[in-house]
Design a protein around this motif. Sequence first.
Motif, PDB file in Angstrom:
ATOM      1  N   ILE A  35       0.874  -1.181   0.000  1.00  0.00           N
ATOM      2  CA  ILE A  35       0.000   0.000   0.000  1.00  0.00           C
ATOM      3  C   ILE A  35       0.909   1.228   0.000  1.00  0.00           C
ATOM      4  O   ILE A  35       1.695   1.421   0.928  1.00  0.00           O
ATOM      5  N   PRO A  36       0.836   2.037  -1.062  1.00  0.00           N
ATOM      6  CA  PRO A  36       1.745   3.191  -1.144  1.00  0.00           C
ATOM      7  C   PRO A  36       1.457   4.231  -0.065  1.00  0.00           C
ATOM      8  O   PRO A  36       0.342   4.322   0.445  1.00  0.00           O
ATOM      9  N   GLU A  37       2.479   5.010   0.245  1.00  0.00           N
ATOM     10  CA  GLU A  37       2.342   6.034   1.284  1.00  0.00           C
ATOM     11  C   GLU A  37       1.504   7.212   0.806  1.00  0.00           C
ATOM     12  O   GLU A  37       0.678   7.728   1.546  1.00  0.00           O
ATOM     13  N   ASP A  38       1.725   7.647  -0.434  1.00  0.00           N
ATOM     14  CA  ASP A  38       0.946   8.749  -0.994  1.00  0.00           C
ATOM     15  C   ASP A  38      -0.416   8.202  -1.402  1.00  0.00           C
ATOM     16  O   ASP A  38      -0.512   7.283  -2.207  1.00  0.00           O
ATOM     17  N   THR A  39      -1.477   8.763  -0.849  1.00  0.00           N
ATOM     18  CA  THR A  39      -2.820   8.206  -1.076  1.00  0.00           C
ATOM     19  C   THR A  39      -3.619   8.985  -2.123  1.00  0.00           C
ATOM     20  O   THR A  39      -4.826   8.832  -2.193  1.00  0.00           O
ATOM     21  N   SER A  40      -2.964   9.770  -2.943  1.00  0.00           N
ATOM     22  CA  SER A  40      -3.700  10.497  -3.984  1.00  0.00           C
ATOM     23  C   SER A  40      -4.050   9.533  -5.121  1.00  0.00           C
ATOM     24  O   SER A  40      -3.384   8.518  -5.333  1.00  0.00           O
ATOM     25  N   LYS A  45      -2.685   5.449  -9.390  1.00  0.00           N
ATOM     26  CA  LYS A  45      -2.662   5.104 -10.817  1.00  0.00           C
ATOM     27  C   LYS A  45      -1.236   4.832 -11.284  1.00  0.00           C
ATOM     28  O   LYS A  45      -0.978   3.857 -11.997  1.00  0.00           O
ATOM     29  N   ASN A  46      -0.317   5.689 -10.900  1.00  0.00           N
ATOM     30  CA  ASN A  46       1.089   5.502 -11.287  1.00  0.00           C
ATOM     31  C   ASN A  46       1.662   4.227 -10.680  1.00  0.00           C
ATOM     32  O   ASN A  46       2.424   3.504 -11.318  1.00  0.00           O
ATOM     33  N   TYR A  47       1.296   3.958  -9.449  1.00  0.00           N
ATOM     34  CA  TYR A  47       1.774   2.761  -8.761  1.00  0.00           C
ATOM     35  C   TYR A  47       1.296   1.490  -9.462  1.00  0.00           C
ATOM     36  O   TYR A  47       2.063   0.572  -9.714  1.00  0.00           O
ATOM     37  N   VAL A  48       0.024   1.463  -9.846  1.00  0.00           N
ATOM     38  CA  VAL A  48      -0.537   0.283 -10.504  1.00  0.00           C
ATOM     39  C   VAL A  48       0.079   0.095 -11.887  1.00  0.00           C
ATOM     40  O   VAL A  48       0.291  -1.038 -12.335  1.00  0.00           O
ATOM     41  N   LYS A  49       0.403   1.187 -12.575  1.00  0.00           N
ATOM     42  CA  LYS A  49       1.033   1.085 -13.898  1.00  0.00           C
ATOM     43  C   LYS A  49       2.404   0.418 -13.816  1.00  0.00           C
ATOM     44  O   LYS A  49       2.886  -0.146 -14.801  1.00  0.00           O
ATOM     45  N   GLU A  50       3.054   0.477 -12.658  1.00  0.00           N
ATOM     46  CA  GLU A  50       4.373  -0.126 -12.481  1.00  0.00           C
ATOM     47  C   GLU A  50       4.307  -1.634 -12.246  1.00  0.00           C
ATOM     48  O   GLU A  50       5.327  -2.314 -12.295  1.00  0.00           O
ATOM     49  N   TRP A  51       3.129  -2.163 -11.981  1.00  0.00           N
ATOM     50  CA  TRP A  51       2.993  -3.595 -11.725  1.00  0.00           C
ATOM     51  C   TRP A  51       3.356  -4.391 -12.966  1.00  0.00           C
ATOM     52  O   TRP A  51       3.159  -3.941 -14.097  1.00  0.00           O
TER      53      TRP A  51
END
Length: 169
Positions: A35-40, A45-51
């Motif tokens: 779970i990323p720290e930045d919750t915006s 969206k950016n986090y999921v694109k890195e998967w």
Amino acid sequence: EHPDNRVLRSYVNDFFSTAALGTKFMLSAAPTYYIPEDTSLTSYKNYVKEWPLSEPPEAFGQHGNAEISSAMVDTEMMCSTILQLSGGASGGGGGGNRDEQVYSTCSALLEKLPENIDWDEVAERNESDQSPLKVCLLQEIERYNELLTKTRASIKLLMKGIQGFVVIS
């Protein structure tokens, strides 16, 4: 107790905890899923694109060998399908060549395909219904009709290719 309840209880115990509210809570043994720290919304969206495009078994709590087993099953199914399509798994004498067999299979498929669902008629019949289920139903009818139309077109194109009217690549 139903097996699904045990699985759900296990997930609830792991993920619905105060630890999940902390920083970089790990969702699996794989370091990619946390779970990323930045919750915006943009951050998510950016986090999921890195998967990765295909998830490793560790993402679901499975051993790495699960991927090997899955690949073996996929390979066996693919080889079986190729043999069925190429006629290599047949036991012998049946009339006709492969083109005739494929053409007759295409004809049979076209006969079995249902007609498109009349979207307008369904929308009119359910005009008074304003629920989200109606919207979902109409969207699924659109998708289903599109699938039927593309399937029919592909089968007809294949049949024309077998007859020599179009080039099959």
